[in-house]
Design a protein around this motif. Structure first.
Motif, PDB file in Angstrom:
ATOM      1  N   ASP A 558       0.825  -1.218   0.000  1.00 44.54           N
ATOM      2  CA  ASP A 558       0.000   0.000   0.000  1.00 44.54           C
ATOM      3  C   ASP A 558       0.857   1.266   0.000  1.00 44.54           C
ATOM      4  O   ASP A 558       0.370   2.346  -0.320  1.00 44.54           O
ATOM      5  N   GLN A 559       2.117   1.109   0.364  1.00 51.28           N
ATOM      6  CA  GLN A 559       3.022   2.268   0.379  1.00 51.28           C
ATOM      7  C   GLN A 559       3.660   2.504  -0.989  1.00 51.28           C
ATOM      8  O   GLN A 559       4.507   3.380  -1.126  1.00 51.28           O
ATOM      9  N   LEU A 569      -4.654  11.038  -9.418  1.00 47.08           N
ATOM     10  CA  LEU A 569      -4.858  11.831  -8.200  1.00 47.08           C
ATOM     11  C   LEU A 569      -4.880  13.319  -8.540  1.00 47.08           C
ATOM     12  O   LEU A 569      -4.125  13.778  -9.391  1.00 47.08           O
ATOM     13  N   GLU A 573      -5.184  15.752  -3.558  1.00 47.31           N
ATOM     14  CA  GLU A 573      -5.075  14.370  -3.054  1.00 47.31           C
ATOM     15  C   GLU A 573      -3.608  13.952  -2.919  1.00 47.31           C
ATOM     16  O   GLU A 573      -3.221  13.310  -1.932  1.00 47.31           O
ATOM     17  N   ARG A 576      -2.072  15.553   0.019  1.00 52.41           N
ATOM     18  CA  ARG A 576      -2.597  14.996   1.277  1.00 52.41           C
ATOM     19  C   ARG A 576      -1.941  13.657   1.618  1.00 52.41           C
ATOM     20  O   ARG A 576      -1.703  13.349   2.775  1.00 52.41           O
ATOM     21  N   HIS A 577      -1.646  12.858   0.575  1.00 47.46           N
ATOM     22  CA  HIS A 577      -1.187  11.491   0.821  1.00 47.46           C
ATOM     23  C   HIS A 577       0.296  11.253   0.518  1.00 47.46           C
ATOM     24  O   HIS A 577       0.806  10.174   0.794  1.00 47.46           O
ATOM     25  N   ASN A 580       2.686   9.458   2.772  1.00 49.79           N
ATOM     26  CA  ASN A 580       2.405   8.055   3.136  1.00 49.79           C
ATOM     27  C   ASN A 580       3.098   7.066   2.207  1.00 49.79           C
ATOM     28  O   ASN A 580       3.196   5.883   2.523  1.00 49.79           O
ATOM     29  N   TYR A 581       3.556   7.548   1.039  1.00 46.08           N
ATOM     30  CA  TYR A 581       4.143   6.641   0.050  1.00 46.08           C
ATOM     31  C   TYR A 581       5.660   6.530   0.243  1.00 46.08           C
ATOM     32  O   TYR A 581       6.339   7.482   0.588  1.00 46.08           O
TER      33      TYR A 581
END
Length: 883
Positions: A558-559, A569, A573, A576-577, A580-581
């Motif tokens: 998921d990363q 995206l 978005e 925002r994320h 996390n990657y």
């Protein structure tokens, strides 16, 4: 004029065969004859010029005025001492400048661009300075041209020449063209290429017709000279120095005014005020920062990190995200084909047991070799490691590459493009023409209309596509990088845009570049330092994640995100994320810029690696652009702040550690200087304001300034790195230079040293039964008091240097003798002080007395107080941290 001659005429003139190039012996002979292939730099200043430059300062001019005044006053010894101090200060300044200059010169030598030349029939990479007239140079996309060339072979070659011609678009080159007019403008010489211009497309071969100052760019070398810009750190310290200078001058004016009101000797007070200004202004800041930076950066180059721009050293300490390419940086950059797949099945390459390939397997290897710009001879290759691995595959399958190249000649090509992710070549063999195309298998599946199965060409079906995609997925799951190959026969030479249509898909190969053994440890070390490692690669998601997971960069799939998913995206978005990657796979250069910007928008300080032409925008966008020294193109290196000579992720982490230590060392030196200077000011101002005699005379102040502003400060700047520096969080780039209690420590330390000096001055009177408030005190008593103040102040400052090595660790944890430069500078300072009070001549010159036993004990004890107080304060800090 070379551009007016045919290729054969030029080759004959330079006595060189384009197939073999010059011999090593001939190249060496020509190098001795023509000299190094480099432009003449700015003329280095002589030592005398540097010395005069050190004297060109308004404070020095004021001191010279003081010398004249002291001569008129009949104080000849004082005049001589002031002159000696001026000269010694200038000599130290010259030594520092020469050291810094030599270090920067060494760095420039290390960062010399490379050139691909053909010598003794082998293509090899050499320093561009070693190129000589007659050398055969191989040109490839992304490489700067090392000399003026008469082109002898061109394939879709385009060169960016705007620096010379002013043309905003790249110029197309044609080797076969011969100019008829010797006055042909540079921009119209399509059969020539020039030094310092950039290959933007295609490839070519040329013979060097001009090197160094004999090139077109050499003719305008004078206007290309640029001075070295100051770093933000140096600018900030310059401003700090000016602020302190204004304050110091203000204080000296006040002291002079008070002296007038108190009826003191004005000539003596003028000399004292000037000396105090010289002592309190940290004019050594800029020199110390320059030498610490240059020595630190030179040390970094020994650890495979070349800093191209000095501000990068300061920024390194703030980096909290390292965006790294996978191939070669996180991995060993030794690509090896492990499997290949055709519709006949999957074959594993076994080095020990030679594979007998099918006809399709042989065609696959042949196609891969003919669709490559790499070379591989005697275990050494040039070019992309992936392409080198494909040449080795041919060897493993028993293909004679030399014979293959003799029978096949490339007549056209469609160079690799990061958007298409494909490369095509048009090859002629026995009058027959064939296009070979290699690249990403998913891109090939979009343009291939047929497949090769059991020697037969048949239309592509969905079943065939599934077989290839399944094979790709199987290989990716095993962390293998896949590359497809296709071909098509053509009747004649076709334009580039027609090559990649209606292709016949042959198969694909799976290769692996194993992770570097040291990277996993470096990733863990970076995590402890508050630095996040992020992989950005063109590889498949599963392949990239497999390597990232093994190295500890990513924990779950998921990363990981692909470039295609990234495009879906919105900017909001992504912003925002993005934090996390940990893996960005199948990304384009445009995606890299997007990712870096999103990370920076979150307030991150981002380091980005790159090696290709199209990586330049992301390298420019990042706070620290890091180019690969081995596989990197000249464009990537030119856009970078730092170059890795070993293309290793671990080197980035090491560079960050060294960058942090260099910044900390500069900070130590600066805080030490300010603390010492403040101590001198406090001692002088307080005593004069309360009506005492000055505890130090002008010559003593200048001597102290010479002792503490140079050797101990520079020695602190050369402190060995703190092994625990990577346990700290990255430094906020907006953080004040006096943050973390450094400003408070400087003020407290300065006041303490000043107070101890005042106490020692008082004690000098007390020993003889007097008070500093008494009038008509014997000269011997005053000299004794000044001797005590003088020796105590110097002792406090020299011992205090030991406490400055760490804001929290004791001198025993750091290691008393771990910085021998500092120990030597302290020992030298103490020995010089002892000689000063022991030798009758210097005693008289500096108006000192030899202290008695009690006096020496007092000096030693008072001198140790700042060190002991600082160590006790650190003990309290460590206890609080544990609590």
């Amino acid at each position: 004029m070379w551009f007016c001659r045919s290729v054969d005429e030029v080759l004959k003139e330079f006595k060189v065969d384009p197939a073999t190039g010059l011999t090593l012996t001939e190249a060496q002979t020509r190098l001795e004859k023509y000299g190094s292939n480099k432009l003449k730099g700015q003329k280095k200043k002589s030592v005398l010029q540097l010395f005069v430059q050190q004297l060109n300062d308004w404070l020095i001019f004021v001191l010279f005025a003081a010398v004249i005044i002291t001569i008129f006053m009949g104080e000849y010894i004082d005049a001589v001492i002031i002159l000696v101090v001026i000269i010694l200060n200038a000599v130290l300044g010259v030594v520092q400048e020469v050291k810094a200059g030599n270090a920067i010169e060494a760095l420039q030598k290390i960062a010399t661009p490379k050139a691909l030349v053909r010598r003794d029939g082998i293509v090899k990479e050499i320093d561009s300075e070693e190129v000589v007239p007659g050398d055969i140079l191989v040109l490839e996309t992304g490489r700067y041209i090392a000399a003026d060339l008469r082109l002898i072979e061109t394939v879709n070659l385009q060169v960016e020449e705007s620096a010379l011609t002013g043309e905003s678009v790249p110029s197309s080159k044609h080797a076969e063209q011969v100019c008829t007019d010797e006055q042909t403008p540079l921009g119209d010489r399509t059969n020539s290429a020039f030094m310092s211009t950039l290959v933007t497309y295609g490839r070519g071969v040329g013979v060097a017709v001009g090197t160094g100052m004999q090139t077109e760019v050499g003719k305008i070398a004078d206007i290309l000279q640029t001075g070295e810009a100051k770093t933000p750190l140096e600018i900030r310290l310059d401003e700090l120095g000016k602020t302190i200078a204004k304050l110091a001058i203000g204080i000296c004016v006040v002291i002079f005014g008070v002296a007038m009101l108190q009826g003191r000797d004005l000539a003596e007070m003028f000399l004292l005020s000037v000396s105090l200004a010289v002592a309190s202004i940290p004019e050594g800041l800029a020199a110390i920062v320059a030498i610490v930076l240059s020595i630190g950066v030179t040390n970094m180059s020994r650890h495979n990190a070349i800093i191209r721009r000095l501000p990068a050293v300061e920024t390194l300490g703030s980096v909290n995200i390292i965006c790294s390419d996978k191939t070669g940086t996180l991995t060993q950059n030794k690509m090896t084909v492990q499997k290949y797949f055709t519709l006949a099945g999957e074959v594993t390459i076994d080095k020990e047991d030679q594979v007998n390939p099918t006809e399709t397997g042989q065609l696959l290897a042949k196609a891969m070799i003919l669709c490559s710009d790499a070379t591989y001879h005697n275990g050494e290759g040039t070019g992309d490691p992936t392409e080198i691995a494909l040449l080795v595959l041919g060897d493993d399958l028993g293909i004679d590459r030399h014979e293959l190249h003799e029978n096949n000649s490339r007549v056209g090509e469609f160079a690799f493009d990061s958007d298409r992710k494909l490369m095509s070549t048009l090859v002629e063999e026995d009058g027959n023409y064939t296009v070979y195309t290699k690249g990403a298998i998913d891109n090939l599946l979009k343009i291939a209309t047929h497949v090769l199965h059991e020697g037969q060409v048949m239309p592509m079906t969905e079943v065939h596509k599934s077989q290839f995609l399944d094979a790709t997925e199987r290989m990716s799951d095993k962390a293998l990088r896949t590359l497809g190959i296709a071909y098509k026969p053509v009747a004649a030479v076709v334009p580039a845009e027609e090559m990649e249509k209606d292709l016949v898909l042959i198969g694909l190969v799976g290769m692996i570049d194993p992770p570097r053994l040291e990277v996993k440890t470096s990733v863990e070390k970076a995590k402890k330092a508050g630095i996040t490692a992020v992989m950005i690669t063109g590889d498949h998601k599963t392949t990239a994640f497999a390597i990232a997971h093994e190295l500890g960069i990513a924990d779950t799939i998921d990363q990981a995100i692909t470039g295609q998913e990234l495009e879906e995206l919105s900017k909001e978005e992504l912003d925002r994320h993005v934090n996390n990657y940990r893996v960005f796979a199948r990304v384009s250069p445009e995606h890299k810029v997007q990712i870096v910007r999103a990370l920076k928008d979150h307030g991150n300080i981002v380091s980005m690696t790159g090696d290709g032409v199209n990586d330049a925008p992301s390298l420019n966008t990042a706070d620290i652009g890091v180019a690969m020294g081995i596989t990197g193109t000249d464009v990537a290196k030119g856009a970078s702040d730092m170059i890795l000579t070993d293309d290793n992720f671990a080197t980035i982490v090491t560079a960050i550690e060294q960058g942090r230590n260099i910044y900390n060392n500069i900070k130590k030196a600066v805080i030490f200087l300010l603390t010492c200077n403040l101590g001198e000011v406090v001692a002088m101002v307080v005593t004069l304001l309360i009506g005492w005699e000055a505890p130090l005379i002008a010559t003593q102040l200048l001597w102290i300034n010479l002792m503490t502003d140079s050797l101990p400060a520079v020695a602190l700047g050369m402190d060995p790195g703190d092994p625990d520096v990577m346990k700290e969080k990255p430094r906020d780039p907006k953080e004040s230079f006096f943050a973390g209690g450094a400003g408070g420590r400087a003020v407290f330390g300065g006041i303490l040293i000043g107070a101890l000096t005042i106490f020692a001055f008082w004690y000098g009177y007390y020993e003889h039964g007097y008070s500093p408030f008494d009038k008509n005190v014997p000269l011997e008593t005053l000299q004794n008091a000044r001797t005590m103040a003088f020796l105590t102040l110097v002792a406090c400052q020299l011992y205090y240097a030991l406490a400055m090595r760490s804001p929290i660790k004791s001198i025993f944890q750091v290691g008393v003798f771990s910085n021998l430069y500092l120990i030597a500078s302290i020992a030298l300072g103490l020995i010089l002080q002892l000689l000063l009070v022991s030798i009758p001549f210097t005693q008289k010159a500096f108006r000192l007395n030899m202290p008695d036993r009690n006096g020496w004990i007092t000096v030693v004890l008072l001198g140790l107080v700042p060190l002991i107080v600082n160590e006790l304060y650190k003990l309290i800090l460590r206890a609080r941290q544990k609590g």
